[in-house]
Scaffold this motif. Structure first.
Motif, PDB file in Angstrom:
ATOM      1  N   GLY A  59       0.861  -1.152   0.059  1.00 44.07           N
ATOM      2  CA  GLY A  59      -0.094  -0.075  -0.167  1.00 44.07           C
ATOM      3  C   GLY A  59       0.914   1.287   0.077  1.00 44.07           C
ATOM      4  N   GLU A  60       1.830   1.132   0.613  1.00 45.46           N
ATOM      5  CA  GLU A  60       2.779   2.407   0.680  1.00 45.46           C
ATOM      6  C   GLU A  60       3.494   2.513  -0.423  1.00 45.46           C
ATOM      7  N   GLU A  61       4.016   1.380  -1.103  1.00 49.06           N
ATOM      8  CA  GLU A  61       4.665   1.754  -2.399  1.00 49.06           C
ATOM      9  C   GLU A  61       3.532   1.866  -3.544  1.00 49.06           C
ATOM     10  N   LEU A  62       2.430   1.684  -3.602  1.00 53.02           N
ATOM     11  CA  LEU A  62       1.398   2.059  -4.536  1.00 53.02           C
ATOM     12  C   LEU A  62       1.472   3.375  -4.368  1.00 53.02           C
ATOM     13  N   HIS A  63       1.127   3.924  -3.070  1.00 56.18           N
ATOM     14  CA  HIS A  63       1.036   5.301  -2.809  1.00 56.18           C
ATOM     15  C   HIS A  63       2.175   6.256  -3.285  1.00 56.18           C
ATOM     16  N   TRP A  66      -0.419  11.179 -10.237  1.00 60.57           N
ATOM     17  CA  TRP A  66      -1.964  10.768 -10.420  1.00 60.57           C
ATOM     18  C   TRP A  66      -2.590  10.712  -9.112  1.00 60.57           C
ATOM     19  N   SER A  67      -3.847  11.089  -9.320  1.00 61.15           N
ATOM     20  CA  SER A  67      -4.936  10.895  -8.137  1.00 61.15           C
ATOM     21  C   SER A  67      -5.377   9.518  -8.197  1.00 61.15           C
ATOM     22  N   LEU A  68      -5.969   9.390  -6.971  1.00 59.89           N
ATOM     23  CA  LEU A  68      -6.754   7.769  -6.878  1.00 59.89           C
ATOM     24  C   LEU A  68      -7.707   7.603  -7.891  1.00 59.89           C
ATOM     25  N   ARG A  69      -8.431   8.936  -8.331  1.00 62.19           N
ATOM     26  CA  ARG A  69      -9.240   8.719  -9.396  1.00 62.19           C
ATOM     27  C   ARG A  69      -8.787   8.345 -10.874  1.00 62.19           C
ATOM     28  N   ILE A  70      -7.901   9.103 -10.779  1.00 61.53           N
ATOM     29  CA  ILE A  70      -7.137   8.699 -12.278  1.00 61.53           C
ATOM     30  C   ILE A  70      -6.585   7.251 -12.278  1.00 61.53           C
ATOM     31  N   SER A  91     -12.431   1.026  -7.637  1.00 61.82           N
ATOM     32  CA  SER A  91     -12.874   2.357  -7.299  1.00 61.82           C
ATOM     33  C   SER A  91     -11.759   3.141  -6.417  1.00 61.82           C
ATOM     34  N   PRO A  92     -11.941   4.444  -6.515  1.00 53.44           N
ATOM     35  CA  PRO A  92     -10.843   5.190  -5.794  1.00 53.44           C
ATOM     36  C   PRO A  92     -10.952   4.764  -4.248  1.00 53.44           C
ATOM     37  N   SER A  93     -11.991   4.559  -3.586  1.00 51.07           N
ATOM     38  CA  SER A  93     -12.386   4.137  -2.338  1.00 51.07           C
ATOM     39  C   SER A  93     -11.738   2.830  -2.070  1.00 51.07           C
ATOM     40  N   TYR A  94     -11.825   1.919  -2.867  1.00 56.09           N
ATOM     41  CA  TYR A  94     -11.038   0.547  -2.768  1.00 56.09           C
ATOM     42  C   TYR A  94      -9.680   0.698  -2.712  1.00 56.09           C
ATOM     43  N   LEU A  95      -9.044   1.502  -3.427  1.00 60.81           N
ATOM     44  CA  LEU A  95      -7.602   1.589  -3.803  1.00 60.81           C
ATOM     45  C   LEU A  95      -7.243   2.312  -2.571  1.00 60.81           C
ATOM     46  N   SER A  96      -8.123   3.210  -2.236  1.00 60.29           N
ATOM     47  CA  SER A  96      -7.523   4.184  -0.995  1.00 60.29           C
ATOM     48  C   SER A  96      -7.433   3.155   0.288  1.00 60.29           C
ATOM     49  N   ARG A  97      -8.329   2.097   0.388  1.00 58.39           N
ATOM     50  CA  ARG A  97      -8.123   1.122   1.536  1.00 58.39           C
ATOM     51  C   ARG A  97      -6.793   0.491   1.355  1.00 58.39           C
ATOM     52  N   ILE A  98      -6.609   0.190   0.260  1.00 63.02           N
ATOM     53  CA  ILE A  98      -5.421  -0.603  -0.177  1.00 63.02           C
ATOM     54  C   ILE A  98      -4.101   0.074   0.466  1.00 63.02           C
ATOM     55  N   GLU A  99      -4.192   1.453  -0.192  1.00 65.26           N
ATOM     56  CA  GLU A  99      -2.944   2.197   0.541  1.00 65.26           C
ATOM     57  C   GLU A  99      -2.721   2.493   1.693  1.00 65.26           C
ATOM     58  N   ASN A 100      -3.820   2.334   2.409  1.00 62.73           N
ATOM     59  CA  ASN A 100      -3.872   2.696   3.791  1.00 62.73           C
ATOM     60  C   ASN A 100      -3.636   1.401   4.735  1.00 62.73           C
ATOM     61  N   LEU A 151       1.429   1.641 -13.703  1.00 67.60           N
ATOM     62  CA  LEU A 151       2.299   2.671 -13.232  1.00 67.60           C
ATOM     63  C   LEU A 151       3.737   2.377 -13.815  1.00 67.60           C
ATOM     64  N   ASP A 152       4.030   1.432 -14.733  1.00 69.35           N
ATOM     65  CA  ASP A 152       5.166   1.101 -15.309  1.00 69.35           C
ATOM     66  C   ASP A 152       6.226   1.051 -14.153  1.00 69.35           C
ATOM     67  N   ALA A 153       5.803   0.020 -13.239  1.00 66.48           N
ATOM     68  CA  ALA A 153       6.514  -0.170 -12.257  1.00 66.48           C
ATOM     69  C   ALA A 153       7.596  -1.365 -12.395  1.00 66.48           C
ATOM     70  N   HIS A 154       7.437  -1.813 -13.489  1.00 62.99           N
ATOM     71  CA  HIS A 154       8.726  -3.119 -13.937  1.00 62.99           C
ATOM     72  C   HIS A 154       8.688  -4.147 -12.795  1.00 62.99           C
ATOM     73  N   GLY A 155       7.463  -4.581 -12.407  1.00 65.24           N
ATOM     74  CA  GLY A 155       7.501  -5.637 -11.583  1.00 65.24           C
ATOM     75  C   GLY A 155       7.741  -5.408 -10.218  1.00 65.24           C
ATOM     76  N   ASP A 156       8.221  -4.324  -9.906  1.00 59.78           N
ATOM     77  CA  ASP A 156       8.463  -3.770  -8.426  1.00 59.78           C
ATOM     78  C   ASP A 156       7.144  -4.012  -7.262  1.00 59.78           C
ATOM     79  N   LEU A 157       6.134  -3.519  -7.929  1.00 63.97           N
ATOM     80  CA  LEU A 157       4.928  -3.593  -7.106  1.00 63.97           C
ATOM     81  C   LEU A 157       4.286  -5.175  -6.966  1.00 63.97           C
ATOM     82  N   ALA A 158       4.312  -5.653  -8.159  1.00 59.17           N
ATOM     83  CA  ALA A 158       3.964  -7.025  -8.201  1.00 59.17           C
ATOM     84  C   ALA A 158       4.739  -7.912  -7.169  1.00 59.17           C
TER      85      ALA A 158
END
Length: 404
Positions: free
Chosen positions: A8-12, A20-24, A32-41, A58-65
């Motif tokens: 969640g912290e790395e996604l944020h 990008w905002s959560l909506r973007i 949904s933005p609310s679901y993503l917010s719960r993931i980030e937190n 987010l073009d994270a090259h596998g780091d998030l996964a």
């Protein structure tokens, strides 16, 4: 990337770095933005599918996964593992009538050719219709061939090899009913008969089939062990080794090993380029270029959804009309790739076609892909065609006895 931080912290952090905002972000990943917010937190655990989708967006090259455990253990729910009694497949016993027929066949190579033609017809039928229909005919055919191969004669070796091919194909049809344990027993029977007939290429191919069953059980480590056993002996054709490389690539994809996966795909392409895939006497025969289909499958597993969709679009389109079973299976996989890549309109078009093919072929493998597609579509309730297709898939799964 700070490995001490949570997903969640790395996604944020990655989202903010992209501006990008959560909506973007939600528009790209269709959560949904609310679901993503719960993931980030840290209020909800991320799924591996979400991690893959966010990683690509987010073009994270596998780091998030890499921060989310990959779901490897346990069978796909699309296939019920009916253990049965653990015994090998039934081998029909001879009676007076079949003894007379078998004696005639053993001394007549023209009848052997006729039996081979019947088997080719059954394989063709297996590409298009419900596996139970084919299995009922295979049972009678297998009884004839096994009894014919039970005694001496000039064509017993050919008959035993034909029985081995029939057992391997029966294993595949059994797999398509959802019975992986039965499929494994038939595949073991095929190996036994192939060795008895001296067909070491077919014996090696049964290891490829066992690796495929391990893939359906999400056991890539076992896949690697089986494929290593295929070897490169002169008796093993380039075609069989190429198909083994496909299974190896899929195993690496499930493990997230992109470089090793690509190396296996490249090796398969070289081995199969002149191997006559469609003319082979065992294995897939509906697809001119199976490497493209398998590459699309692998790219989807690796989270390269856009590339997977592009490859699968062309490959599925090239599957002939009579290849309904494989067209439905990879069509459903294509629809999943489109959902993950954000093209819901195309996902619904291809998913609807795959659903129609699944209901005609009764394919447990395709129903498994459709179940995963329904789960992805269930999060896209704001898209009317996606909502409609979701309901149709759920209803079809219920009618087929494969609960969503």
């Amino acid at each position: 990337m700070n490995n001490s931080r949570s997903f969640g912290e790395e996604l944020h952090h990655a989202r903010q770095a992209a501006g990008w905002s959560l909506r973007i972000l939600s528009q790209y990943v269709h959560y949904s933005p609310s679901y993503l917010s719960r993931i980030e937190n840290g209020l909800r655990p991320p799924t591996y599918d979400l991690a893959l989708i966010c990683d690509e967006a987010l073009d994270a090259h596998g780091d998030l996964a890499a921060l989310v455990p990959r779901p490897l253990i346990g069978p796909l729910r699309s296939l019920s593992l009916r253990d049965g009694d653990g015994r090998p497949p039934r081998v029909p016993s001879a009676n007076a009538t079949t003894d007379r027929v078998s004696s005639a066949i053993r001394g007549d190579d023209h009848l052997v050719a006729t039996l081979e033609a019947i088997f080719d017809h059954l394989r063709h039928l297996g590409k298009q219709t419900h596996p139970e229909v084919v299995l009922a005919q295979l049972d009678v055919f297998m009884e004839t061939v096994l009894n014919a191969a039970a005694g001496p004669g000039p064509v017993v070796g050919e008959l035993t090899a034909l029985a081995a091919r029939c057992a391997e194909f029966t294993g595949w049809m059994t797999q398509e009913t959802g019975d992986l344990s039965g499929a494994a027993r038939w595949t073991a029977k095929a190996e036994e008969l192939a060795v008895r007939a001296g067909d070491l290429d077919l014996a090696a191919y049964t290891l490829v089939r066992r690796a495929e069953l391990a893939l359906y059980q999400r056991d890539p480590v076992r896949v690697a062990g089986l494929i290593t056993s295929v070897g490169a002996a002169p008796e093993v054709s380039a075609r069989t080794r190429g198909l083994a490389a496909h299974r190896e690539a899929q195993g690496h994809a499930l493990l997230g090993e992109a470089d090793a996966c690509q190396a296996a795909l490249d090796r398969a392409s070289v081995l199969l380029s002149g191997a006559g895939v469609r003319s082979g006497i065992h294995g897939p025969s509906s697809v001119a270029d199976p490497t493209t289909l398998v590459t699309g499958w692998c790219y989807h597993a690796l989270g390269r959804f856009g590339k997977a969709a592009a490859l699968l679009e062309d490959a599925v389109r090239d599957i002939p009309d009579q290849g309904r079973r494989v067209r439905g299976l990879f069509g459903a996989r294509l629809a999943r790739a489109h959902v993950a890549a954000g093209d819901l309109d195309r996902a619904c078009e291809t998913g609807d076609l795959a659903l129609g093919l699944a209901t005609r072929t009764g394919s447990a493998s395709t129903y498994g892909e459709l179940r995963a597609l329904a789960q992805a579509l269930g999060r896209r309730t704001g898209h009317p065609p996606a909502r409609l297709l979701h309901g149709e898939i759920v209803n079809a799964l219920h009618r087929a006895g494969r609960a969503a």
